[in-house]
Design a protein around this motif. Structure first.
Motif, PDB file in Angstrom:
ATOM      1  N   VAL A   1      -5.125   6.375   1.171  1.00  0.00           N
ATOM      2  CA  VAL A   1      -4.582   5.216   0.325  1.00  0.00           C
ATOM      3  C   VAL A   1      -4.423   5.986  -0.948  1.00  0.00           C
ATOM      4  O   VAL A   1      -5.276   6.037  -1.787  1.00  0.00           O
ATOM      5  CB  VAL A   1      -5.135   3.907   0.426  1.00  0.00           C
ATOM      6  N   THR A   2      -3.243   6.293  -1.509  1.00  0.00           N
ATOM      7  CA  THR A   2      -2.940   6.633  -2.973  1.00  0.00           C
ATOM      8  C   THR A   2      -2.748   5.653  -3.818  1.00  0.00           C
ATOM      9  O   THR A   2      -2.943   5.949  -5.081  1.00  0.00           O
ATOM     10  CB  THR A   2      -1.855   7.426  -2.777  1.00  0.00           C
ATOM     11  N   ASP A   3      -2.237   4.419  -3.241  1.00  0.00           N
ATOM     12  CA  ASP A   3      -2.160   3.240  -4.319  1.00  0.00           C
ATOM     13  C   ASP A   3      -2.032   2.047  -3.730  1.00  0.00           C
ATOM     14  O   ASP A   3      -1.542   2.000  -2.597  1.00  0.00           O
ATOM     15  CB  ASP A   3      -0.860   3.470  -5.248  1.00  0.00           C
ATOM     16  N   THR A   4      -2.118   1.092  -4.571  1.00  0.00           N
ATOM     17  CA  THR A   4      -2.127  -0.566  -3.864  1.00  0.00           C
ATOM     18  C   THR A   4      -1.313  -1.335  -5.106  1.00  0.00           C
ATOM     19  O   THR A   4      -1.503  -1.102  -6.456  1.00  0.00           O
ATOM     20  CB  THR A   4      -3.385  -1.126  -3.572  1.00  0.00           C
ATOM     21  N   LYS A   5      -0.769  -2.160  -4.799  1.00  0.00           N
ATOM     22  CA  LYS A   5      -0.025  -3.296  -5.709  1.00  0.00           C
ATOM     23  C   LYS A   5       0.210  -4.599  -5.062  1.00  0.00           C
ATOM     24  O   LYS A   5       0.222  -4.679  -3.806  1.00  0.00           O
ATOM     25  CB  LYS A   5       1.306  -2.624  -6.370  1.00  0.00           C
TER      26      LYS A   5
ATOM     27  N   ASP B   1      -9.367   6.439  -1.258  1.00  0.00           N
ATOM     28  CA  ASP B   1     -10.336   6.549  -0.112  1.00  0.00           C
ATOM     29  C   ASP B   1      -9.413   7.257   0.918  1.00  0.00           C
ATOM     30  O   ASP B   1      -8.168   6.910   1.141  1.00  0.00           O
ATOM     31  CB  ASP B   1     -11.021   5.418   0.300  1.00  0.00           C
ATOM     32  N   ILE B   2     -10.239   7.944   1.897  1.00  0.00           N
ATOM     33  CA  ILE B   2      -9.553   8.402   3.172  1.00  0.00           C
ATOM     34  C   ILE B   2     -10.403   7.801   4.341  1.00  0.00           C
ATOM     35  O   ILE B   2     -11.536   7.520   4.274  1.00  0.00           O
ATOM     36  CB  ILE B   2      -9.648  10.039   2.920  1.00  0.00           C
TER      37      ILE B   2
ATOM     38  N   VAL C   1       0.766  -1.185   0.085  1.00  0.00           N
ATOM     39  CA  VAL C   1       0.020  -0.006   0.031  1.00  0.00           C
ATOM     40  C   VAL C   1       0.880   1.080  -0.042  1.00  0.00           C
ATOM     41  O   VAL C   1       2.218   1.064   0.484  1.00  0.00           O
ATOM     42  CB  VAL C   1      -0.736  -0.102   1.375  1.00  0.00           C
ATOM     43  N   ARG C   2       0.636   2.457  -0.665  1.00  0.00           N
ATOM     44  CA  ARG C   2       1.168   3.335  -0.799  1.00  0.00           C
ATOM     45  C   ARG C   2      -0.025   4.352  -0.006  1.00  0.00           C
ATOM     46  O   ARG C   2      -1.140   4.356  -0.518  1.00  0.00           O
ATOM     47  CB  ARG C   2       1.593   4.070  -2.024  1.00  0.00           C
TER      48      ARG C   2
ATOM     49  N   PHE D   1      -4.981  -1.317   4.999  1.00  0.00           N
ATOM     50  CA  PHE D   1      -4.955  -2.367   4.007  1.00  0.00           C
ATOM     51  C   PHE D   1      -6.483  -2.430   3.901  1.00  0.00           C
ATOM     52  O   PHE D   1      -6.687  -3.230   2.844  1.00  0.00           O
ATOM     53  CB  PHE D   1      -4.210  -3.554   4.725  1.00  0.00           C
ATOM     54  N   LYS D   2      -7.400  -2.098   4.802  1.00  0.00           N
ATOM     55  CA  LYS D   2      -8.704  -2.159   4.461  1.00  0.00           C
ATOM     56  C   LYS D   2      -9.465  -1.049   3.521  1.00  0.00           C
ATOM     57  O   LYS D   2     -10.489  -1.112   3.071  1.00  0.00           O
ATOM     58  CB  LYS D   2      -9.484  -2.172   5.788  1.00  0.00           C
TER      59      LYS D   2
END
Length: 93
Positions: free
Chosen positions: A89-93, A73-74, A5-6, A67-68
């Motif tokens: 959360v600005t990005d996930t990978k 989203d904030i 997560v970023r 992680f949820k």
């Protein structure tokens, strides 16, 4: 592959302060600008950006909330030993 997560955050001392900042964000204020102005974390200077992290790198409450939360989203306020966080959360990978 592990999920990463970023996220960016705004860290403050009180829940009331966190809720006040969250209401400013919901009213359209810029997250990064508010982080620079209010966050007590050194990351505030970078608009709250914490960069990429995987599970096990952050305190439990912060990690679980991050992680949820869906990308873009904030969430918050999230209480940890450091204070109250508003997390974006600005990005996930």
């Amino acid at each position: 592959m592990t999920t990463k997560v970023r996220a960016s955050h705004i860290l403050v001392k009180t829940e009331a302060e966190a809720k006040d900042i969250l209401s400013k964000i919901n009213a359209g204020d810029d997250f990064g600008t508010l982080a620079k102005k209010f966050s007590t974390c050194p990351s505030g200077k970078k608009g709250g950006d914490l960069g990429w992290f995987s599970k096990g790198m952050m305190v439990k409450e912060f990690e679980e909330a991050s992680f949820k939360t869906k990308k873009g989203d904030i969430t918050g306020p999230v209480k940890t030993q450091f204070g109250y966080h508003i997390i974006k959360v600005t990005d996930t990978k």
